[in-house]
Design a protein around this motif. Structure first.
Motif, short mmCIF file in Angstrom:
data_model
loop_
_atom_site.label_atom_id
_atom_site.label_comp_id
_atom_site.label_asym_id
_atom_site.label_seq_id
_atom_site.Cartn_x
_atom_site.Cartn_y
_atom_site.Cartn_z
N ASP A 22 0.83 -1.20 0.00
CA ASP A 22 0.00 0.00 0.00
C ASP A 22 0.87 1.26 0.00
O ASP A 22 0.62 2.21 -0.74
CB ASP A 22 -0.95 -0.02 1.20
N LEU A 23 1.92 1.26 0.82
CA LEU A 23 2.84 2.41 0.86
C LEU A 23 3.55 2.60 -0.48
O LEU A 23 3.67 3.73 -0.97
CB LEU A 23 3.88 2.22 1.97
N ALA A 24 4.01 1.51 -1.08
CA ALA A 24 4.70 1.60 -2.37
C ALA A 24 3.77 2.14 -3.45
O ALA A 24 4.17 3.01 -4.24
CB ALA A 24 5.25 0.23 -2.76
N LEU A 25 2.55 1.66 -3.48
CA LEU A 25 1.58 2.18 -4.45
C LEU A 25 1.28 3.66 -4.18
O LEU A 25 1.13 4.44 -5.11
CB LEU A 25 0.29 1.37 -4.42
N GLY A 26 1.21 4.03 -2.90
CA GLY A 26 1.00 5.44 -2.55
C GLY A 26 2.13 6.32 -3.04
O GLY A 26 1.90 7.43 -3.54
N LEU A 27 3.37 5.85 -2.93
CA LEU A 27 4.51 6.62 -3.43
C LEU A 27 4.46 6.72 -4.95
O LEU A 27 4.76 7.77 -5.53
CB LEU A 27 5.82 5.98 -2.98
N PHE A 28 4.10 5.63 -5.61
CA PHE A 28 3.95 5.65 -7.06
C PHE A 28 2.90 6.67 -7.48
O PHE A 28 3.11 7.47 -8.40
CB PHE A 28 3.58 4.25 -7.57
#
Length: 163
Positions: free
Chosen positions: A146-152
């Motif tokens: 979820d965090l990685a997608l948020g950064l993307f």
């Protein structure tokens, strides 16, 4: 808690409930810039696009992961819980932002910011474990995803807003 696909669809009402808080957080951020601008049309459209992606992308990407763990039948319950904990997370963020705007001392503001971020991460981890009946390690994996997608999405929004 709803456990059906229809219930999961209905739980996206949480996105509408959180939209005013999201907009307030964006306006607080823009107002704190060294050189605030009145030309917010493009950045606002970019942020709203990111908001829609933020509410939908993780849910869609999580399904094959959760299905791979043999928990596909629990995915609707996970979606419902994920949507509704977002309301709690937004409430914590907006409360923190209001406190920062009214002038908390920086050290207290930094400590509260860390506490809100930690609480939000813990809440998502706890919810994933409880809703899916998975191990803590797998729940960490979902939070990191979820965090990685948020950064993307944040990078995507930045590109949209600046051209």
């Amino acid at each position: 808690m709803e456990t059906t696909t229809a219930g999961a669809r209905r739980s996206f009402a949480a996105a509408l409930i959180c939209l005013p808080a999201f907009l307030a957080l964006r306006f607080f951020a823009w107002a704190s810039l060294e050189e605030p601008t009145l030309a917010i049309g493009r950045p606002l459209v970019a942020e709203l696009t990111g908001y829609v992606y933020g509410w939908s992308l993780f849910v869609l990407v999580s399904l094959p992961v959760i299905a791979g763990w043999g928990r596909a039948a629990l995915w609707p319950r996970f979606v419902v819980a994920w949507n509704w904990i977002s309301v709690v997370q937004y409430l914590a963020q907006i409360l923190l932002s209001v406190l920062l705007v009214i002038g908390l001392p920086p050290i207290i503001g930094q400590g509260l910011t860390l506490a809100v971020v930690g609480y939000s991460l813990w809440l998502e981890w706890f919810m994933a474990r409880a809703a899916l009946g998975i191990s803590g390690g797998r729940a960490v994996g979902l939070v990191v995803m979820d965090l990685a997608l948020g950064l993307f999405i944040a990078g995507f929004v930045l590109r949209l807003s600046t051209g």
